[in-house]
Scaffold this motif. Structure first.
Motif, PDB file in Angstrom:
ATOM      1  N   GLY A  65       0.809  -1.220   0.000  1.00  0.00           N
ATOM      2  CA  GLY A  65       0.000   0.000   0.000  1.00  0.00           C
ATOM      3  C   GLY A  65       0.841   1.269   0.000  1.00  0.00           C
ATOM      4  O   GLY A  65       0.511   2.259  -0.666  1.00  0.00           O
ATOM      5  N   VAL A 138      -5.872   9.750   6.543  1.00  0.00           N
ATOM      6  CA  VAL A 138      -6.092   8.298   6.537  1.00  0.00           C
ATOM      7  C   VAL A 138      -7.586   8.063   6.735  1.00  0.00           C
ATOM      8  O   VAL A 138      -8.220   8.735   7.554  1.00  0.00           O
ATOM      9  CB  VAL A 138      -5.291   7.641   7.692  1.00  0.00           C
ATOM     10  CG1 VAL A 138      -5.596   6.148   7.778  1.00  0.00           C
ATOM     11  CG2 VAL A 138      -3.794   7.879   7.513  1.00  0.00           C
ATOM     12  N   VAL A 169      -5.913   2.251   2.662  1.00  0.00           N
ATOM     13  CA  VAL A 169      -5.244   0.939   2.702  1.00  0.00           C
ATOM     14  C   VAL A 169      -6.055  -0.072   3.515  1.00  0.00           C
ATOM     15  O   VAL A 169      -6.223  -1.215   3.107  1.00  0.00           O
ATOM     16  CB  VAL A 169      -3.801   1.084   3.258  1.00  0.00           C
ATOM     17  CG1 VAL A 169      -3.198  -0.276   3.596  1.00  0.00           C
ATOM     18  CG2 VAL A 169      -2.909   1.797   2.242  1.00  0.00           C
ATOM     19  N   SER A 170      -6.585   0.343   4.662  1.00  0.00           N
ATOM     20  CA  SER A 170      -7.283  -0.644   5.500  1.00  0.00           C
ATOM     21  C   SER A 170      -8.796  -0.494   5.451  1.00  0.00           C
ATOM     22  O   SER A 170      -9.493  -1.034   6.301  1.00  0.00           O
ATOM     23  CB  SER A 170      -6.788  -0.565   6.946  1.00  0.00           C
ATOM     24  OG  SER A 170      -7.106   0.689   7.499  1.00  0.00           O
TER      25      SER A 170
HETATM   26  C1  LIG Z   1      -3.990   2.891   7.118  1.00  0.00           C
HETATM   27  C2  LIG Z   1      -2.735   2.260   6.608  1.00  0.00           C
HETATM   28  N1  LIG Z   1      -1.944   2.950   5.782  1.00  0.00           N
HETATM   29  C3  LIG Z   1      -0.809   2.430   5.286  1.00  0.00           C
HETATM   30  C4  LIG Z   1      -0.408   1.164   5.626  1.00  0.00           C
HETATM   31  C5  LIG Z   1       0.838   0.604   5.043  1.00  0.00           C
HETATM   32  O1  LIG Z   1       0.481  -0.364   4.100  1.00  0.00           O
HETATM   33  P1  LIG Z   1       1.522  -1.412   3.502  1.00  0.00           P
HETATM   34  O2  LIG Z   1       2.110  -2.139   4.672  1.00  0.00           O
HETATM   35  O3  LIG Z   1       0.680  -2.283   2.607  1.00  0.00           O
HETATM   36  O4  LIG Z   1       2.549  -0.655   2.755  1.00  0.00           O
HETATM   37  C6  LIG Z   1      -1.188   0.404   6.496  1.00  0.00           C
HETATM   38  C7  LIG Z   1      -0.762  -0.955   6.888  1.00  0.00           C
HETATM   39  O5  LIG Z   1      -1.237  -1.526   7.838  1.00  0.00           O
HETATM   40  C8  LIG Z   1      -2.389   0.964   6.984  1.00  0.00           C
HETATM   41  O6  LIG Z   1      -3.171   0.264   7.809  1.00  0.00           O
END
Ligand SMILES: Cc1ncc(COP(=O)(O)O)c(C=O)c1O
Length: 367
Positions: A65, A138, A169-170
């Motif tokens: 992500g 986020v 991402v989540s």
């Molecule tokens: C809200 C959020 N952003 C970014 C990330 C980072 O994602 P990645 O580990 O797939 O690079 C995460 C990972 O848990 C996440 O929960």
């Protein structure tokens, strides 16, 4: 020797995946070009458009992500330009780190960990900083389970010229998302959470307003691999045989295609209602076990639940107990909340009410 005991994964991602997704991963290796791949890539991005709720561009970046977040920030801004970041947790801090790595001027609008961002505070920051290029927040702050009010923040960002970047991402696939309706210009996500696939692919949606901002530069802003202009160039100029600039993890994409088809077959709304019911079941069970949820029900995250361990107990003890005695893997908190809360991910399509019953009865036996 490999430990053959199978733990049930209930961390905040990656998630348990459906057996059909695993089966799709195990097929022969296929090329990332040619008519079969072009057809598959466009099916995947087409399904993703339905999940993002967008009519605009969606690319699939090979990476986790963060690669897509990096691409969104680095492609749309030059060093020295200004970004407002709504920050109320570990992944808000991560946005700040990425922005600083590009030499951006960061204006942070903070809320305490465990509270949602305030759209009025973002609006005030935009008024104080009219030269802002991007507002980034986020969606589901995985460190605290807090869902930020994306629709309301989108409204205030739309009153300015700034782009709206939302780290989904989540959340994508498990929490309502309306990229076009909420005015989201850049929306990075990941395959391994609510989309129900394995790690390695990062979908991203890009609005026409974002392309305008990206294209204001004579030269490319930052990087090559994570530069969205490069991904667009290949989608346009090589789209009929090799639609991405790099070799794609085709096996992971095969799994993602299956998990997306399952999501669309079940129906996005039905899936989300199912997740919400599981979250409510878990909350009731936690209370019966004497462990209070971290957020009130009104602010509940349908795919992720945090709770307090019994008084005076470090959350790591609950995490260890579940893993060692019940083969259920959950997570502690992050940052200052690390010992104070534990987090249970239920963002997988294969997690059922039976899993919740098993988990709750295990928690009731915790001493
Ligand atoms: C809200 C959020 N952003 C970014 C990330 C980072 O994602 P990645 O580990 O797939 O690079 C995460 C990972 O848990 C996440 O929960």
């Amino acid at each position: 020797m490999v430990n053959s005991t199978r733990n049930r994964l209930m961390i905040p991602g990656p998630v348990e995946v459906h057996p059909a997704v695993l089966e799709a991963l195990s097929g022969p290796v296929e090329p990332h070009y040619g008519p079969a791949w072009v057809e598959k890539y466009s099916r995947i991005t087409g399904l993703l458009k339905q999940v993002f709720n967008t009519q605009h561009d969606v690319f699939l970046i090979a990476g986790s992500g963060t690669s897509a977040i990096d691409a969104c920030m680095g492609s749309s801004m030059m060093t020295g330009e200004k970004i407002i970041i709504g920050n109320n947790g570990f992944f808000g801090d991560r946005l700040v780190s990425i922005a600083k790595s590009y030499g951006l001027l960061v204006v942070e609008v903070k809320a305490p960990w465990g509270e949602a961002l305030d759209p009025t505070a973002i609006s005030d920051a935009l008024k104080a900083h009219p030269d802002t290029i991007v507002v980034a927040v986020v969606h589901s702050e995985t460190s605290t389970t807090i869902l930020n009010p994306i629709e309301a923040i989108g409204k205030v960002v739309r009153e300015s010229d700034a782009l709206f970047l939302v780290d989904a991402v989540s959340s994508l696939g498990g929490v309502p998302m309306d990229v076009d309706g909420w005015g989201i210009d850049l929306c990075p996500s990941a395959s391994q959470k609510c989309l129900g696939a394995t790690p390695g692919l990062a979908p991203v949606s890009i609005s026409p307003k974002a392309w305008k901002m990206i294209d204001r530069f004579e030269e490319k802003a930052h990087g090559w691999y994570t530069n969205l202009q490069v991904w667009r160039e290949y989608a346009h100029e090589w789209g009929d045989w090799h639609p991405t600039p790099v070799t794609m993890p085709v096996s992971i994409a095969n799994g993602l295609l299956v998990s997306l088809e399952q999501l669309l077959t079940e129906g996005i709304d039905t899936r989300m209602r199912r997740y919400k019911a599981l979250a409510l079941q878990l909350r009731a069970g936690l209370r019966e076990a004497g462990m209070q949820p971290f957020t009130p029900d009104e602010a509940m995250n349908p795919v992720l639940t945090a709770a307090y361990p019994p008084d005076g107990i470090d959350s790591a003890k609950v995490v260890d107990y579940l893993l060692k005695e019940h083969h259920i893997q959950i997570s502690s908190g992050l940052g200052a909340l690390k010992p104070k809360i534990f987090r249970i991910g239920h963002m997988s399509p294969v997690i059922t009410d039976n899993d919740m019953d098993t988990l709750v009865s295990a928690l009731k036996k915790f001493k």
